[in-house]
Design an enzyme around this catalytic site. Structure first.
Site, mmCIF file in Angstrom:
data_model
loop_
_atom_site.group_PDB
_atom_site.id
_atom_site.type_symbol
_atom_site.label_atom_id
_atom_site.label_comp_id
_atom_site.label_asym_id
_atom_site.label_seq_id
_atom_site.Cartn_x
_atom_site.Cartn_y
_atom_site.Cartn_z
ATOM 1 N N SER A 151 73.186 123.987 53.573
ATOM 2 C CA SER A 151 73.677 123.396 54.817
ATOM 3 C C SER A 151 73.925 124.501 55.859
ATOM 4 O O SER A 151 73.013 125.267 56.167
ATOM 5 C CB SER A 151 74.936 122.570 54.540
ATOM 6 O OG SER A 151 75.258 121.757 55.634
ATOM 7 N N ASP A 197 67.083 114.423 55.894
ATOM 8 C CA ASP A 197 68.355 115.062 55.616
ATOM 9 C C ASP A 197 69.508 114.247 56.214
ATOM 10 O O ASP A 197 69.498 113.912 57.397
ATOM 11 C CB ASP A 197 68.363 116.481 56.188
ATOM 12 C CG ASP A 197 69.576 117.265 55.740
ATOM 13 O OD1 ASP A 197 70.652 117.070 56.332
ATOM 14 O OD2 ASP A 197 69.457 118.064 54.792
ATOM 15 N N HIS A 224 71.361 115.551 50.965
ATOM 16 C CA HIS A 224 71.781 116.788 51.631
ATOM 17 C C HIS A 224 72.262 117.762 50.570
ATOM 18 O O HIS A 224 73.105 117.424 49.736
ATOM 19 C CB HIS A 224 72.899 116.492 52.633
ATOM 20 C CG HIS A 224 73.288 117.678 53.472
ATOM 21 N ND1 HIS A 224 72.401 118.305 54.322
ATOM 22 C CD2 HIS A 224 74.455 118.361 53.578
ATOM 23 C CE1 HIS A 224 73.014 119.311 54.939
ATOM 24 N NE2 HIS A 224 74.257 119.372 54.492
#
Length: 524
Positions: free
Chosen positions: A260, A368, A417
């Site tokens: 991330s 995502d 994610h």
């Protein structure tokens, strides 16, 4: 030998260790290796063999390429060979393998050998988290290995006093080290267990907690003008400097990984880490990057909203505000590609990638969840409208297009994610290849003198993107749960929730609905 390993075997461990030393005297003897392979193996080692066996079946000829001695025993070779012949490739892992084998044979004694990463606060107290508390890192040494993995944690960001205050009230561990635990258990690519992490399990593991809220780019101290420090880039530099005193100077490979915001942090810092080592006179360390779920698009939102809080602000506006608030720094080579004041462009993977010198592996979901969130596509409640469905499909196409010139990619058509630290990372596949396998192929392609990793080896692909065009058309995607009921959803239930008209699609494809349903269930 005990002090070299960083652990002291109990008397019960010495006997099996002496047994292995006797085995070493057999050197390269095929009889010695054969007798070992026919002996009893621990259950945890057999599980690791199972992982490798599945992957060999997906890629004929892998064993022969992986180790020169494997050709004659391709059907019985382990995932990592137990050939202790004194050659450089085996010396690196020798001590760690001895430890692992001893633990396997005596699990009761091994319970005292803790594999958790331990917390270390930075010696340089001027490099801090947002609130001025000391920054730090978690570490598990593996002194028999010359491979190092430094991991950057993710967790969004804040870009104004107002939303940083809110973040401090609701997510304090991402801005302060006050309540950090003393140890951390590694999972996924950070796991020390070969059955969960077949190719990196014995690396030196370093986890850097994210407490700077600046996508690992800030370089500003707490001051009268700002009650928060933003020092993400400096934290990485300080950790690397300290690790040099703990064995990093003798490393062969340093993999800077992150998820991330940490994945974007890899893009921004991988070349800087390589340059830092060179400047400190540390040569010969191969610095590489692994960016998971950090390759964002600076696209237009599905529905335009004011840039007030983190999750509703368009990506470009958030980074423009943030880079000023954090005093963020970007790599010089990328900065030179844009006019003054437009450094924000370097936070987006497809714009910074052409300027990077270090090899990079990109892991990115085609759909995502964080990207969809900032694009204001919300997948809760009522079925998705046609406009949203078209937007989502187009997002997948756009993302795939930005990755077409990146040699090393793993991009499943899933709605999710982050993945590399998840326990299910072993199960995910693209075109029949698992993510750990793809990373291993990339590792091998770099070791074989292909400095940039741009050419995959035969039977060992490294550019893997799904060919289907809707979320979760890949049957190995992580399980989806209904956000209200918590119940697992099948692919078909999920697609119907997304507004997928199965009847209409069947007509367009000229097939029976039942046949299309079967294809969707299998991920075809």
């Amino acid at each position: 030998m005990g002090s070299d390993l960083g652990w002291q075997p109990s008397p019960r461990l010495w006997r099996p260790l002496l047994f292995f030393i006797v085995l070493l005297q057999l050197g390269g003897s095929s009889e010695g290796r054969k007798s070992w392979r026919s002996g009893r193996q621990s259950s945890h080692y057999r599980r690791a063999q199972g992982v490798a066996a599945r992957e060999r079946s997906q890629s004929p000829g892998w064993s022969q390429q992986h180790h020169p001695a494997a050709a004659a025993a391709a059907d019985t070779e382990e995932s990592f060979t137990l050939d202790f012949t004194a050659v450089e490739g085996n010396i690196d892992n020798f001590m760690a393998q001895i430890k692992s084998l001893a633990q396997s044979l005596y699990p009761c004694s091994a319970q005292n050998l803790n594999d958790d990463m331990k917390l270390h606060f930075l010696e340089n107290s001027s490099v801090t988290c947002n609130d001025g508390t000391p920054a730090g890192y978690y570490m598990k040494e593996s002194k028999g290995s010359r491979r190092w993995l430094i991991f950057l944690e993710g967790g969004w960001y804040c870009f104004s006093k107002e939303n940083c205050d809110t973040r401090y009230d609701t997510m304090r561990r991402l801005m302060s080290s006050t309540n950090w635990p003393h140890s951390k258990t590694g999972t996924g690519i950070l796991s020390p267990q070969p059955e969960e992490n077949p190719y990196w399990w014995n690396a030196n593991m370093v986890f850097i907690p994210y407490c700077s809220s600046d996508v690992w780019s800030g370089a500003s101290q707490k001051s009268e003008k700002s009650e928060y420090a933003f020092m993400g880039a400096l934290i990485i530099q300080e950790v690397v400097k300290e690790l040099l005193t703990k064995g990093l100077e003798n490393a062969k490979i340093l993999l800077l990984a992150g998820t991330s915001a940490g994945g974007t942090g890899v893009l921004l810092n991988v070349d800087r880490v390589a340059e830092q080592l060179e400047e400190l006179g540390v040569h010969g360390v191969q610095v590489r990057g692994l960016a998971d779920s950090g390759w964002f698009l600076d696209n237009k939102q599905y529905q335009r909203t004011d840039c007030i809080d983190t999750i509703s602000c368009a990506p470009t506006e958030a980074i423009k505000k943030g880079i000023r608030y954090w005093n963020g720094v970007v790599p010089e080579r990328c900065k030179q590609q844009f006019r003054e004041g437009e450094e924000w462009n370097c936070f987006f993977g497809y714009k910074i990638y052409p300027t990077l010198r270090s090899p990079l592996f990109v892991v990115q979901w085609l759909f995502d969840e964080a990207q969809l969130t900032v694009d204001n596509v919300h997948l809760t409640g009522q079925p998705v409208q046609e406009g949203q469905w078209n937007y989502i499909q187009n997002l997948g196409r756009e993302l795939k297009n930005t990755l077409k010139d990146v040699p090393a990619v793993f991009a499943p058509a899933c709605l999710s994610h982050e993945v590399i630290t998840k326990s299910y990372w072993l199960n995910l596949q693209v075109k029949g290849i698992t993510l750990p396998r793809a990373l291993h192929c990339w590792d091998r392609s770099l070791q074989d003198g292909n400095r940039n990793g741009k050419n995959s080896l035969k039977g060992c692909p490294i550019h893997l993107t799904d060919g289907c065009h809707w979320p979760h058309c890949n049957p190995t995607c992580p399980t989806i749960r209904d956000q209200y009921s918590g119940q697992e959803m099948t692919v078909i239930q999920f697609l119907m929730h997304m507004g997928f008209d199965i009847q209409k699609m069947a007509q367009q494809q000229g097939m029976e609905v039942s046949k299309l349903l079967g294809m969707l269930s299998s991920g075809s």
